[in-house]
Design a protein around this motif. Sequence first.
Motif, PDB file in Angstrom:
ATOM      1  N   PRO A  36     114.773 -33.540  28.459  1.00  0.00           N
ATOM      2  CA  PRO A  36     115.547 -32.289  28.418  1.00  0.00           C
ATOM      3  C   PRO A  36     115.438 -31.567  27.080  1.00  0.00           C
ATOM      4  N   PHE A  37     115.365 -32.341  25.976  1.00  0.00           N
ATOM      5  CA  PHE A  37     115.238 -31.687  24.668  1.00  0.00           C
ATOM      6  C   PHE A  37     113.969 -30.867  24.593  1.00  0.00           C
ATOM      7  N   ILE A  38     112.872 -31.491  25.052  1.00  0.00           N
ATOM      8  CA  ILE A  38     111.599 -30.792  24.991  1.00  0.00           C
ATOM      9  C   ILE A  38     111.610 -29.581  25.908  1.00  0.00           C
ATOM     10  N   ALA A  39     112.227 -29.766  27.073  1.00  0.00           N
ATOM     11  CA  ALA A  39     112.284 -28.632  27.998  1.00  0.00           C
ATOM     12  C   ALA A  39     113.032 -27.467  27.364  1.00  0.00           C
ATOM     13  N   LEU A  40     114.194 -27.772  26.763  1.00  0.00           N
ATOM     14  CA  LEU A  40     114.984 -26.729  26.096  1.00  0.00           C
ATOM     15  C   LEU A  40     114.165 -26.065  24.996  1.00  0.00           C
ATOM     16  N   PHE A  73     115.411 -32.469  13.993  1.00  0.00           N
ATOM     17  CA  PHE A  73     115.571 -33.886  14.292  1.00  0.00           C
ATOM     18  C   PHE A  73     115.466 -34.117  15.801  1.00  0.00           C
ATOM     19  N   ALA A  74     116.250 -33.348  16.555  1.00  0.00           N
ATOM     20  CA  ALA A  74     116.283 -33.548  18.003  1.00  0.00           C
ATOM     21  C   ALA A  74     114.917 -33.315  18.625  1.00  0.00           C
ATOM     22  N   VAL A  75     114.259 -32.258  18.200  1.00  0.00           N
ATOM     23  CA  VAL A  75     112.964 -31.931  18.805  1.00  0.00           C
ATOM     24  C   VAL A  75     111.914 -32.977  18.449  1.00  0.00           C
ATOM     25  N   VAL A  76     111.909 -33.407  17.202  1.00  0.00           N
ATOM     26  CA  VAL A  76     110.910 -34.406  16.798  1.00  0.00           C
ATOM     27  C   VAL A  76     111.130 -35.716  17.552  1.00  0.00           C
ATOM     28  N   VAL A  77     112.382 -36.156  17.614  1.00  0.00           N
ATOM     29  CA  VAL A  77     112.662 -37.387  18.351  1.00  0.00           C
ATOM     30  C   VAL A  77     112.303 -37.193  19.825  1.00  0.00           C
ATOM     31  N   GLY A  78     112.618 -36.017  20.346  1.00  0.00           N
ATOM     32  CA  GLY A  78     112.271 -35.716  21.730  1.00  0.00           C
ATOM     33  C   GLY A  78     110.783 -35.875  21.969  1.00  0.00           C
ATOM     34  N   PHE A  79     109.973 -35.314  21.077  1.00  0.00           N
ATOM     35  CA  PHE A  79     108.524 -35.429  21.223  1.00  0.00           C
ATOM     36  C   PHE A  79     108.091 -36.890  21.139  1.00  0.00           C
ATOM     37  N   ASN A  80     108.691 -37.617  20.213  1.00  0.00           N
ATOM     38  CA  ASN A  80     108.339 -39.036  20.096  1.00  0.00           C
ATOM     39  C   ASN A  80     108.631 -39.783  21.395  1.00  0.00           C
ATOM     40  N   LEU A  81     109.802 -39.523  21.954  1.00  0.00           N
ATOM     41  CA  LEU A  81     110.181 -40.218  23.183  1.00  0.00           C
ATOM     42  C   LEU A  81     109.286 -39.813  24.346  1.00  0.00           C
ATOM     43  N   VAL A  82     109.103 -38.529  24.499  1.00  0.00           N
ATOM     44  CA  VAL A  82     108.268 -38.055  25.606  1.00  0.00           C
ATOM     45  C   VAL A  82     106.855 -38.583  25.454  1.00  0.00           C
ATOM     46  N   GLY A  83     106.454 -38.764  24.180  1.00  0.00           N
ATOM     47  CA  GLY A  83     105.130 -39.312  23.924  1.00  0.00           C
ATOM     48  C   GLY A  83     104.916 -40.649  24.614  1.00  0.00           C
ATOM     49  N   ILE A  84     105.977 -41.442  24.677  1.00  0.00           N
ATOM     50  CA  ILE A  84     105.877 -42.743  25.337  1.00  0.00           C
ATOM     51  C   ILE A  84     105.466 -42.557  26.797  1.00  0.00           C
ATOM     52  N   ILE A  85     106.157 -41.638  27.422  1.00  0.00           N
ATOM     53  CA  ILE A  85     105.879 -41.398  28.841  1.00  0.00           C
ATOM     54  C   ILE A  85     104.453 -40.904  29.020  1.00  0.00           C
ATOM     55  N   VAL A  86     104.064 -39.982  28.166  1.00  0.00           N
ATOM     56  CA  VAL A  86     102.703 -39.443  28.284  1.00  0.00           C
ATOM     57  C   VAL A  86     101.674 -40.557  28.102  1.00  0.00           C
ATOM     58  N   ARG A  87     101.957 -41.424  27.160  1.00  0.00           N
ATOM     59  CA  ARG A  87     100.989 -42.501  26.921  1.00  0.00           C
ATOM     60  C   ARG A  87     100.924 -43.450  28.106  1.00  0.00           C
ATOM     61  N   ASP A  88     102.066 -43.756  28.660  1.00  0.00           N
ATOM     62  CA  ASP A  88     102.063 -44.642  29.825  1.00  0.00           C
ATOM     63  C   ASP A  88     101.345 -43.994  30.987  1.00  0.00           C
ATOM     64  N   TRP A  89     101.493 -42.726  31.111  1.00  0.00           N
ATOM     65  CA  TRP A  89     100.870 -41.988  32.184  1.00  0.00           C
ATOM     66  C   TRP A  89      99.348 -42.006  32.033  1.00  0.00           C
ATOM     67  N   LEU A  90      98.886 -41.739  30.818  1.00  0.00           N
ATOM     68  CA  LEU A  90      97.448 -41.643  30.608  1.00  0.00           C
ATOM     69  C   LEU A  90      96.776 -43.003  30.549  1.00  0.00           C
ATOM     70  N   ASP A  91      97.534 -43.960  30.052  1.00  0.00           N
ATOM     71  CA  ASP A  91      96.863 -45.185  29.640  1.00  0.00           C
ATOM     72  C   ASP A  91      97.779 -46.362  29.885  1.00  0.00           C
ATOM     73  N   PRO A  92      98.038 -46.633  31.158  1.00  0.00           N
ATOM     74  CA  PRO A  92      99.048 -47.644  31.486  1.00  0.00           C
ATOM     75  C   PRO A  92      98.688 -49.030  30.978  1.00  0.00           C
ATOM     76  N   SER A  93      97.398 -49.285  30.797  1.00  0.00           N
ATOM     77  CA  SER A  93      97.013 -50.613  30.344  1.00  0.00           C
ATOM     78  C   SER A  93      97.294 -50.815  28.870  1.00  0.00           C
ATOM     79  N   GLY A  94      97.581 -49.753  28.174  1.00  0.00           N
ATOM     80  CA  GLY A  94      97.934 -49.903  26.762  1.00  0.00           C
ATOM     81  C   GLY A  94      96.768 -50.263  25.875  1.00  0.00           C
ATOM     82  N   ILE A  95      95.542 -50.024  26.339  1.00  0.00           N
ATOM     83  CA  ILE A  95      94.364 -50.417  25.561  1.00  0.00           C
ATOM     84  C   ILE A  95      94.240 -49.556  24.313  1.00  0.00           C
ATOM     85  N   ASN A  96      94.595 -48.286  24.451  1.00  0.00           N
ATOM     86  CA  ASN A  96      94.279 -47.360  23.361  1.00  0.00           C
ATOM     87  C   ASN A  96      95.415 -47.150  22.371  1.00  0.00           C
ATOM     88  N   ARG A  97      96.440 -48.004  22.425  1.00  0.00           N
ATOM     89  CA  ARG A  97      97.518 -47.760  21.441  1.00  0.00           C
ATOM     90  C   ARG A  97      97.039 -48.140  20.063  1.00  0.00           C
TER      91      ARG A  97
END
Lengths: 289, 335, 520
Positions: free
Chosen positions: A31-35, A265-289
């Motif tokens: 929601p933070f990122i959406a806002l 603060f809110a936006v940066v943390v928001g991006f960090n959190l959403v980043g997790i989802i994006v990474r899981d989406w792109l790369d569920p095996s976690g090879i490229n972390r």
Amino acid sequence: MNIQATMSRRGNRSRFARAVRQNPVAAIGLPFIALFLLATMVPGLFSSADPTLVSLSERLKPPSSEHWFGTDHLGMDVFGRVVHGARATLVSVLVVLALAVSIGSIIGAVAGYFGGWVDEVLMRVTDVMLAFPFLVLAIAINAALGRGLWQTMFAVGLSWWPSYARLVRGQILATKNNEFVIASTALGAKQQRTLIRHVVPNSFDPVLVRITLDIGLVALTTAGLSFLGLGVEPPTPEWGRMVAEGRDYLLSHWWITTFPGLALFAVVVGFNLVGIIVRDWLDPSGINR
Amino acid sequence: MILYSLRRLLTALPVLFGVTLVTFIIANMLPGDPAREIAGRYATAEQIEAVRERYGFDRPLIVQYGVYLGRLVTGDLGLSFSTQRPVITELLNYMPATLELTIFAMILTIVIGVPLGVMTGSMKVPWLNSTILFLALTGVGLPVFWAGLVFQYIFAGQLGWLPLEGRLGWQLVPPPSITKMYTIDALLAGQWSTFIDAARHLILPGITLAIGRIASVARITHAAMVDVMRLDYVRTARAKGVPNRIVVFGHALRNAMLPTLTTIGLQVGFLLGGTILIEIIFSWGGIGTYAWVGIFMLDMPVIMGVTLATTLAFMLVNLLTDLLYGMFDPRISYS
Amino acid sequence: MKTVAHVLIALIVMGYTQIVGAQPSQSQTLVIGLGGAPPTFDPLLAGSNSEVNTPSINIYNTLYQVIPGTADVVPELATDYSVSDDGLVYTFQLRDDVLFHDGTKLGAEDVAYTFERMLALKTGTYRNFGNVARAEAVDENTVNVHLSAPFPGMIPALTRLYILNADLVRANERDGDWGQTWLQSNAAGSGPYQLTAFQPEQQYTLEAFADYWQGWEEGQAERAIFRVIREETTRRLALERGEVDWIRLGSADVFSEIQNSPGIVAETQSTFNQLYFAFNTRRAPLDDVRVRRALSLIYDYAGHVDVIRQGLADVARGPFAPGIPYFDENIAPSHTDFEEARRLMAEAGLSDGGLTLEMAYQGTAPEETAAMQIFQSAASQLGITIRPIAVEWSAKIELYTNPETAPHLGTIWMYPSYPDPDVFLYPLGHSSQVGQLNFAGYANERFDFLIQEGRSELDPVRRNELYTEAQAIWLDDVPYMNVVVGRTLSAQRDYVSGFLASPLHSVTVHIYPVRLDGKP
């Protein structure tokens, strides 16, 4: 290496849903990122105030129903400035990363592909830029080309590309030796085609992963530079600059500094959190972390 | 191993050379006539010309670069425009303050971040992963300049738990300088009250600086531990009944250290960047403040000197991390 | 584990009590919160840098000095002076009871050396003494100073020429540097205080010199610690928490608020410091006097004074403030008149504006930033866009070295070190100063003549004529907008009294007159 991921680009949407489900905490960021994105595109939706209107009679007013975040020392509505300031943050993130990724990818690709002394030279150049403090670069560019957001973004972008160069080069090197590629070369496929059809797409994912990790950092860096005075020119609203402008008033008029800082603060943390989802989406095996 | 180290050192040389070149180019991009700066604000045209000739600013850039390199080798970084003091002397004067702050922040980072990551990574509590992740991402996202102002206001201004600014209360005389780091020097001289005061002044800026780094390191260590704990041989050891402590410290930790080490090394870069903001807010009087004043005065020698110093520091830390990595990673040790 | 914790706690508590009981004479120590650090302690630079003027006025003496809080100049080291008829030779008689901090006597030799040094280094205070050719000691207590042209401001200008201990400085010279390196962190003075400690960018300590020739009274500070606290909020907190006794304030808003804090007294002192916006008369459309006049009528001068400075300033009246000799009382304060501005712009063919003008200002100065934004907002009503250029002083000077490419508008403050029209009009308006402080690129033959004459004219009646005409030309031609005359702001704990800033040492902390009464 990432052939599985490449070959299974179907079912993206279901993987996205799964990524969200597996990381419920990270979903808080959505929601933070959406806002945030909404604020950058249609600021008028949130605030009808003119964020650059100087109004000496309205200055230093505390938060009220008329001015949700109060007004600053020149009477400008802080809420309106926070909303409009989102744009500067988004633009700086986009420009810096665009610069960094494009320059870095090209240099990394060339280095990885050609190898030899080209590789050595390019990698030394990369090391130099990596070691070089971005602050000095930002000052120099601001001083030489004039102060402004674009000059600062240019400077930060120039300092940011080394990690992408290394990343892409690493991918190219790894893929070059991949059996699949060797096999197709043995079968007679031309080098260029190999490069474009196999090597390059495989480099995308780690770059995308890195981008998600970098968004928050870039936002903080450009805000920090604006805080120091190297960034937007008044009266353009920008969160880092607003924190700086309000710091003399922190004790009795805390809202001028606090709200822009919170927004950042809110936006940066928001991006960090959403980043997790994006990474899981792109790369569920976690090879490229 | 030795060959690896030597090779690593050799590759650092052209990088150093490159940095001096970039620094020189940048310095010449800055507006401001160095001859005028040195001659003084009210100097006449002839005086400025005289200075220009004496310092060689009228010679071609290549020649000037050569001269600059030559001076660098002898450690001569020129004179600051505003104070007319040798930049190298000033750098060495201000460096210890920043080192003290940075080292303290690093200690906090390692002492809090690593154990936090190890503990949470080796425990099998399901919601812990998400919590750690969330806290880490929050910590990393905290804008250092904003946090500094807010913490200063709350903990010093309102609650009065900690000093507001500076490195030492004005009532105290700095300890006899050996390292020029007040905490260490006070300890060495046995001045206990001075040590306590200096340490108290270190806390607020140090913690503000360290938060993001602690978060990063904790997270990477946590993730590394989780990965390692999942590995077959670890699970086997556990299944066989080997006590948890031995499993964690004896086996898992060593392998988890590799990415942790890399991250710790990377943090230094962030610390160096964040120092300027913290030093300004807390009146710390280190290289950050020196650079800041130099920046706004467009004091070319100062800017160049600080650039070289921080770049050198960064490269040294990288080198060290790489070498340590080489020691830990058996693949490299045996090559 | 528990024992370790107990021991640690005990040690920390011990540490605290030791700090509290540290210095017995804390009540006579004055702690000052400064906003910047002096780059050097060489008093020669006090003429161009107020951060250096603060330690200098406390560590050194001058031949003549102001009565604290006023612009009146009285003898200090000198007892009397006489001038030759042609105004080219000044003879000063010196006191013979003045000791330097190292115990040696101050004499004519030291005065002559100080002049000699200034002429050799040509920096700092030298800008006020361009007419001095040489100085020589006639005997123990008599000095002759020779000028190349008469200088009406000679005596007041001496208030910033701090007399050095010649023998001591000479003993510490290196490679013909006239002691500059040594004086960066050392002092060679005769003043009330000595420099005893210095941590760059942090603080410096002055301690009372027992044998000071003016003597000591009850309540004066035995020790003064000048602490560098660049953040204004931090400085304010330090004062409110009693960690410092006196601070300089930049923000008028903080001044208004801090007045109500218990135990704190806020003070303001008038100065002659004036803020101008320079019009680059060499760039279109600012080469048209109508455009310049129009722009000078849109600025909210009253708002600047009443709101930005909370009434702690005065709208400027012409090129220099009342109180400076030969000020024309008929000049009214700058005023706002949008109608007239629009009429003038229309006459100049720019009724819709449609221009972009660059404006250079000091980005780190909140007052200048606010002023720029007010002007920006006002100009937009005429259809003019102001493009801000935030620069610090060195970069600004650089921008103005070439008048053809310098910004259209630029802010500039003038800080006079002695009360004389020449100090304002010459650097800002004389054609020879274009490319330096003459940001307007102004070159008017008649104006040049008037200023040139006035510089070396000793007859006050004639000077009055010259400067009255000069002020009239200035107001007609509008090379600059005369914005505000500032006041210095400070705040102190209520046990401190006696801070009197002189307009000639406006951003300077003079502690000899200060009294501490009941500092806990």
